[in-house]
Write an enzyme that holds these catalytic residues in place. Structure first.
Site, PDB file in Angstrom:
ATOM      1  N   PHE A   7       0.831  -1.199   0.000  1.00 51.45           N
ATOM      2  CA  PHE A   7       0.000   0.000   0.000  1.00 51.45           C
ATOM      3  C   PHE A   7       0.869   1.253   0.000  1.00 51.45           C
ATOM      4  CE2 PHE A   7      -2.813  -3.178   1.785  1.00 51.45           C
ATOM      5  CZ  PHE A   7      -4.038  -2.878   1.195  1.00 51.45           C
ATOM      6  N   ASP A   8       0.655   2.096  -0.979  1.00 47.21           N
ATOM      7  CA  ASP A   8       1.232   3.433  -0.903  1.00 47.21           C
ATOM      8  C   ASP A   8       0.727   4.089   0.382  1.00 47.21           C
ATOM      9  OD1 ASP A   8       2.306   6.045  -1.903  1.00 47.21           O
ATOM     10  OD2 ASP A   8       0.160   6.515  -1.935  1.00 47.21           O
ATOM     11  N   VAL A   9       1.530   4.942   0.972  1.00 47.54           N
ATOM     12  CA  VAL A   9       1.166   5.547   2.256  1.00 47.54           C
ATOM     13  C   VAL A   9       0.525   6.915   2.082  1.00 47.54           C
ATOM     14  CG1 VAL A   9       2.068   6.420   4.461  1.00 47.54           C
ATOM     15  CG2 VAL A   9       2.881   4.233   3.528  1.00 47.54           C
ATOM     16  N   THR A  12      -2.888   7.375   0.049  1.00 47.96           N
ATOM     17  CA  THR A  12      -3.652   6.128  -0.003  1.00 47.96           C
ATOM     18  C   THR A  12      -4.090   5.698   1.390  1.00 47.96           C
ATOM     19  OG1 THR A  12      -2.387   5.458  -1.952  1.00 47.96           O
ATOM     20  CG2 THR A  12      -3.649   3.742  -0.819  1.00 47.96           C
ATOM     21  N   VAL A 172      -1.241  -1.146  -4.390  1.00 47.88           N
ATOM     22  CA  VAL A 172      -2.474  -0.391  -4.228  1.00 47.88           C
ATOM     23  C   VAL A 172      -2.109   1.062  -3.948  1.00 47.88           C
ATOM     24  CG1 VAL A 172      -4.575  -0.085  -2.857  1.00 47.88           C
ATOM     25  CG2 VAL A 172      -3.734  -2.391  -3.366  1.00 47.88           C
TER      26      VAL A 172
END
Length: 223
Positions: A7-9, A12, A172
């Site tokens: 997951f991009d932080v 996101t 994501v």
């Protein structure tokens, strides 16, 4: 099928523009514009450094982007005030869907990681403060490779760290450039369209899946 999901932080999992009262107290009614420019500029600086192969970690990009914004808006802040603003990046709030969505994904056996341009210690602190860390199995930073997304090497690194292959590893992100970068490196990729007004780049590379939030992602992957 169970996936290994990076997951991009910023954008996101947490909202990098939402500095709220921290910016308003120092900058006033231009806080929202300032926050957006600050975010855009630090991403641009990371892109530049990656292309130039002149790496400095994301904290440096963020500090230099802050100085740029102060110059644009002709605002003078003391060193102490600037340091306080920088520190607030460890206190960004999550989007409402993040923790419920992550819980559902973990319950169904997916392996989850925060995968960020930010240094690992900074990201861990942010994930801890936002109560996201307990729902992750990994925190992975491009800092380990001394370069930035969307360099394909960093997505290959994500797969190695998660012991996954192209069929089982998924990126994501709410950032189209991140999705395109992951897809071009061979990963599956999901675009989180956090606003109806957002547009995806009209490239030949498109996401495998588009969702409005992480709860919708969990519903699709778990069905």
């Amino acid at each position: 099928m169970n996936y290994s999901i990076g997951f991009d932080v910023y954008g996101t999992l947490v909202d990098p523009v939402d500095m709220g009262l921290h910016l308003e107290n120092l900058i006033g009614d231009k806080a929202s514009e300032f926050g957006q420019l600050w975010h855009d500029k630090k991403v641009e600086y990371a892109f530049r450094r990656g292309l130039m192969q002149q790496y400095a970690d994301f904290t440096v990009c963020t500090q230099q982007a802050l100085q740029y914004c102060l110059n644009v808006y002709q605002i003078s802040l003391s060193t102490t005030d600037q340091q306080q603003l920088m520190a607030r990046f460890a206190e960004l709030s999550t989007f409402d869907d993040v923790i419920p969505g992550l819980k559902k994904l973990v319950q169904h056996g997916h392996q989850l990681a925060a995968f960020s341009n930010g240094p690992e210690l900074s990201v861990r602190k942010l994930m801890t403060n936002s109560h996201v860390l307990p729902h992750l199995q990994h925190v992975i930073s491009v800092d380990d490779l001394q370069t930035y997304k969307p360099n394909p090497d960093v997505y290959q690194y994500l797969m190695r760290r998660m012991h996954a292959d192209m069929n089982s590893c998924m990126m994501v992100s709410s950032n189209p450039w991140d999705v395109i970068g992951a897809k071009s490196a061979g990963l599956q990729a999901v675009w989180v369209k956090r606003s109806p007004s957002k547009l995806f780049d009209p490239w030949e590379i498109q996401p495998d899946l588009i969702v409005s939030d992480l709860c919708e992602l969990a519903e699709v992957l778990n069905s």
